[in-house]
Design an enzyme around this catalytic site. Structure first.
Site, short mmCIF file in Angstrom:
data_model
loop_
_atom_site.label_atom_id
_atom_site.label_comp_id
_atom_site.label_asym_id
_atom_site.label_seq_id
_atom_site.Cartn_x
_atom_site.Cartn_y
_atom_site.Cartn_z
N CYS A 1 -8.52 4.83 0.76
CA CYS A 1 -9.22 4.70 2.04
C CYS A 1 -8.51 5.51 3.11
O CYS A 1 -7.30 5.71 3.06
CB CYS A 1 -9.24 3.24 2.49
SG CYS A 1 -10.02 2.08 1.35
N ASP B 1 0.84 -1.20 0.00
CA ASP B 1 0.00 0.00 0.00
C ASP B 1 0.87 1.25 0.00
O ASP B 1 1.92 1.29 0.65
CB ASP B 1 -0.90 0.03 1.22
CG ASP B 1 -2.16 -0.81 1.06
OD1 ASP B 1 -2.13 -1.75 0.23
OD2 ASP B 1 -3.15 -0.55 1.76
N TYR C 1 -7.57 -14.00 4.21
CA TYR C 1 -6.40 -13.36 4.82
C TYR C 1 -6.68 -12.80 6.20
O TYR C 1 -5.75 -12.29 6.85
CB TYR C 1 -5.90 -12.23 3.90
CG TYR C 1 -6.96 -11.20 3.56
CD1 TYR C 1 -7.20 -10.12 4.39
CD2 TYR C 1 -7.73 -11.33 2.41
CE1 TYR C 1 -8.18 -9.19 4.10
CE2 TYR C 1 -8.71 -10.40 2.10
CZ TYR C 1 -8.92 -9.33 2.95
OH TYR C 1 -9.91 -8.42 2.64
N ASN D 1 -18.19 11.98 2.44
CA ASN D 1 -17.73 13.20 1.78
C ASN D 1 -17.77 14.31 2.81
O ASN D 1 -18.66 14.33 3.69
CB ASN D 1 -18.66 13.61 0.63
CG ASN D 1 -18.48 12.77 -0.62
OD1 ASN D 1 -17.47 12.09 -0.79
ND2 ASN D 1 -19.47 12.83 -1.49
N HIS E 1 -17.37 9.41 -1.13
CA HIS E 1 -16.37 8.82 -2.01
C HIS E 1 -15.06 8.47 -1.32
O HIS E 1 -14.11 8.04 -1.97
CB HIS E 1 -16.10 9.75 -3.19
CG HIS E 1 -17.26 9.86 -4.12
ND1 HIS E 1 -18.31 10.74 -3.90
CD2 HIS E 1 -17.57 9.20 -5.27
CE1 HIS E 1 -19.19 10.62 -4.87
NE2 HIS E 1 -18.78 9.70 -5.71
N GLU F 1 -3.92 0.39 -2.26
CA GLU F 1 -3.18 -0.74 -2.80
C GLU F 1 -2.52 -0.37 -4.12
O GLU F 1 -3.10 0.31 -4.96
CB GLU F 1 -4.12 -1.93 -3.05
CG GLU F 1 -4.94 -2.37 -1.85
CD GLU F 1 -6.30 -1.72 -1.78
OE1 GLU F 1 -7.16 -2.22 -1.03
OE2 GLU F 1 -6.51 -0.68 -2.47
#
Length: 234
Positions: free
Chosen positions: A75, A50, A107, A118, A159, A197
């Site tokens: 994120c 990441d 995982y 937002n 978002h 990622e």
């Protein structure tokens, strides 16, 4: 191991450990300076690297780097106490729908996802400027959670995906959420980091550690293995 120096066999472990320590300290300095760091969790976990910024440092240009150079989901990971102060639930606990049950993650035991938000000063919320506004506001709010009325500053849905760290952080979970928040805490920054990622444009898969290290070297960003953070902070 990241940063391993070729040398006499008797000195190899010492050189490797020293380099990992140096890289860890460099990573903390980078976060304090508003620069990103790269963190690979583990081959037997997600096996992903990441790109991580402290939330305060996420300018529109940083959002552009996250979506262009990383390409995964942008994120904001929040420390558990901060998320609790904002009354943020885990998404699977907040939504009453059959699809939230019977998770079988290969995982981990559960997902860290919380709500999507937002900032109320944004328009659609998806532009680089809008996402930067939301993310920086989250970083500011995380520094003084008791002074933030979350619903007055942010609206749901939005978002920017929020992640809620485990209560005991790395002692309980070793995902990028916890690794990123732990780095912010170690750097004496508020418990709010952006994680995204890194994907391979050619294969569509997660960027390999080798290629991620190459990207880090080209841009002079620190690269850490999750075990480097665990060894230092646990």
């Amino acid at each position: 191991m990241t940063g391993h120096h070729v040398g006499p066999r008797s000195n190899a472990n010492a050189d490797s450990a020293t380099t990992a320590t140096d890289t860890f300290e460099t990573a903390l300095e980078s976060l304090r300076a508003g620069e990103p760091v790269l963190v690979h969790d583990a081959a037997d976990r997600e096996g992903e690297t990441d790109l991580i910024y402290h939330a305060d440092a996420v300018t529109p240009d940083a959002v552009a780097r996250l979506r262009n150079d990383a390409g995964g989901l942008v994120c904001v990971a929040l420390g558990h106490e901060v998320a609790e102060a904002f009354e943020l639930p885990f998404y699977s606990e907040a939504i009453d729908h059959p699809a939230t049950g019977d998770h079988e993650l290969g995982y981990d035991e559960r997902s860290s996802f919380s709500l999507t938000v937002n900032h109320r000063d944004t328009y659609t919320g998806i532009t680089d400027v809008d996402r930067s506004t939301t993310i920086q506001a989250l970083g500011k709010a995380a520094a003084h959670p008791s002074k933030t009325v979350f619903a007055e500053e942010f609206r749901v849905p939005g978002h920017v995906h929020l992640l809620k760290a485990a209560p005991d952080l790395l002692a309980q979970r070793e995902g990028h959420t916890e690794l990123g928040v732990a780095l912010a805490d170690a750097a004496d920054l508020s418990s709010a980091v952006v994680v995204c990622e890194m994907l391979d444009d050619e294969t569509g898969e997660a960027l390999t550690p080798t290629d991620a290290r190459g990207y880090a070297a080209r841009h002079e960003f620190p690269y850490l293995e999750g075990r480097d953070i665990l060894e230092r902070l646990q």
